[in-house]
Design a protein around this motif. Structure first.
Motif, PDB file in Angstrom:
ATOM      1  N   THR A  39       0.834  -1.204   0.000  1.00 37.11           N
ATOM      2  CA  THR A  39       0.000   0.000   0.000  1.00 37.11           C
ATOM      3  C   THR A  39       0.867   1.250   0.000  1.00 37.11           C
ATOM      4  OG1 THR A  39      -1.789  -1.168   1.139  1.00 37.11           O
ATOM      5  CG2 THR A  39      -1.834   1.240   1.228  1.00 37.11           C
ATOM      6  N   GLY A  42       2.549   1.558  -3.573  1.00 38.56           N
ATOM      7  CA  GLY A  42       1.623   1.071  -4.590  1.00 38.56           C
ATOM      8  C   GLY A  42       2.053   1.317  -6.025  1.00 38.56           C
ATOM      9  N   LYS A  43       2.676   2.448  -6.280  1.00 32.07           N
ATOM     10  CA  LYS A  43       3.141   2.765  -7.636  1.00 32.07           C
ATOM     11  C   LYS A  43       4.212   1.771  -8.074  1.00 32.07           C
ATOM     12  CE  LYS A  43       5.396   6.468 -10.259  1.00 32.07           C
ATOM     13  NZ  LYS A  43       5.958   7.834 -10.123  1.00 32.07           N
ATOM     14  N   ILE A  47      -0.021  -0.855  -8.482  1.00 28.28           N
ATOM     15  CA  ILE A  47      -1.341  -0.868  -7.854  1.00 28.28           C
ATOM     16  C   ILE A  47      -1.986   0.513  -7.884  1.00 28.28           C
ATOM     17  CG2 ILE A  47      -2.591  -1.338  -5.696  1.00 28.28           C
ATOM     18  CD1 ILE A  47      -1.397  -3.871  -6.773  1.00 28.28           C
ATOM     19  N   SER A  48      -1.173   1.560  -7.772  1.00 27.11           N
ATOM     20  CA  SER A  48      -1.712   2.920  -7.720  1.00 27.11           C
ATOM     21  C   SER A  48      -0.833   3.859  -8.544  1.00 27.11           C
ATOM     22  CB  SER A  48      -1.796   3.403  -6.269  1.00 27.11           C
ATOM     23  OG  SER A  48      -0.517   3.503  -5.695  1.00 27.11           O
ATOM     24  N   ASP A  49      -1.285   5.079  -8.677  1.00 28.11           N
ATOM     25  CA  ASP A  49      -0.563   6.074  -9.474  1.00 28.11           C
ATOM     26  C   ASP A  49       0.575   6.746  -8.713  1.00 28.11           C
ATOM     27  OD1 ASP A  49      -2.226   5.594 -11.625  1.00 28.11           O
ATOM     28  OD2 ASP A  49      -3.647   7.165 -11.042  1.00 28.11           O
ATOM     29  N   GLU A  50       0.577   6.608  -7.399  1.00 29.07           N
ATOM     30  CA  GLU A  50       1.622   7.241  -6.605  1.00 29.07           C
ATOM     31  C   GLU A  50       2.012   6.361  -5.432  1.00 29.07           C
ATOM     32  OE1 GLU A  50       0.466  10.622  -4.065  1.00 29.07           O
ATOM     33  OE2 GLU A  50      -1.557  10.253  -4.764  1.00 29.07           O
ATOM     34  N   GLU A 114      -6.497   8.464   1.342  1.00 28.37           N
ATOM     35  CA  GLU A 114      -5.704   7.875   0.260  1.00 28.37           C
ATOM     36  C   GLU A 114      -5.278   6.446   0.607  1.00 28.37           C
ATOM     37  OE1 GLU A 114      -4.947   8.884  -2.899  1.00 28.37           O
ATOM     38  OE2 GLU A 114      -6.471  10.390  -2.416  1.00 28.37           O
ATOM     39  N   LYS A 117      -8.218   4.073   0.158  1.00 26.94           N
ATOM     40  CA  LYS A 117      -8.470   3.830  -1.265  1.00 26.94           C
ATOM     41  C   LYS A 117      -7.453   2.825  -1.826  1.00 26.94           C
ATOM     42  CE  LYS A 117      -7.587   6.673  -4.937  1.00 26.94           C
ATOM     43  NZ  LYS A 117      -7.560   7.962  -5.611  1.00 26.94           N
ATOM     44  N   THR A 118      -6.197   3.039  -1.526  1.00 32.69           N
ATOM     45  CA  THR A 118      -5.147   2.166  -2.047  1.00 32.69           C
ATOM     46  C   THR A 118      -5.207   0.786  -1.406  1.00 32.69           C
ATOM     47  OG1 THR A 118      -3.743   4.094  -2.432  1.00 32.69           O
ATOM     48  CG2 THR A 118      -2.662   1.947  -2.443  1.00 32.69           C
ATOM     49  N   SER A 121      -7.515  -1.659  -3.080  1.00 39.86           N
ATOM     50  CA  SER A 121      -6.947  -2.234  -4.303  1.00 39.86           C
ATOM     51  C   SER A 121      -5.921  -3.312  -3.971  1.00 39.86           C
ATOM     52  CB  SER A 121      -6.285  -1.143  -5.154  1.00 39.86           C
ATOM     53  OG  SER A 121      -7.235  -0.200  -5.572  1.00 39.86           O
TER      54      SER A 121
END
Length: 153
Positions: A39, A42-43, A47-50, A114, A117-118, A121
């Motif tokens: 988490t 994540g980037k 998994i995530s954009d950042e 944030e 949210k992450t 995912s």
């Protein structure tokens, strides 16, 4: 002198509560540590954009220390009456109780939003994987990150 806030048992406890409140499934300390680590970066894992914990090619070296902090945090959260523990296949498993879920939902900062949210995912991503597969996944990405300075899936 400023008190150390980052990477303390208290800080990790807050993230553990966000993880446990996001999923009712009991988790081992290792799964919680892996979830927290993925988490935060994540980037790097796609998994995530950042990366919530910043772009750091050496961030993966934190995993061993983070696992130790997660165990301390879980011990504290159980003693504080926010997390319940049971013995199951593969060791102890932890779950947020009603008081713990209420506490986690009271965390309202931008970071907490944030992270929630992450982590959803991440939980979806790891749900069909064994702990051994996840540790291998983190290890492969760790080596790739250190060698390439970025994501290696």
């Amino acid at each position: 002198m400023v008190d150390k806030v980052f990477n303390t048992t208290f800080e990790v406890s807050l993230r553990v509560m966000l993880i446990l409140a996001a999923d009712e499934e009991p988790k081992t300390a290792d799964t919680i540590a892996i979830t927290d680590f993925i988490t935060g970066y994540g980037k790097n894992f796609g998994i995530s954009d950042e990366n919530l914990h910043g772009d750091n090619s050496y961030g993966f070296s934190e995993f061993t220390a983070r696992r130790s902090l997660v165990i301390k945090a879980l011990r504290s959260l159980v003693l504080d009456g926010l997390v319940s523990v049971s013995e199951g296949k593969g060791g102890f498993r932890y779950v947020a109780n009603e008081t713990g879920i209420r506490y986690a939902l009271s965390l309202k900062s931008g970071y907490a939003r944030e992270y929630r949210k992450t982590v959803k995912s991440v939980i979806s991503f790891i749900s069909e994987k064994t702990e051994r597969e996840l540790i291998s996944f983190v290890g492969r990405n760790s080596v790739g990150s250190l060698q390439l300075g970025g994501r290696n899936g």
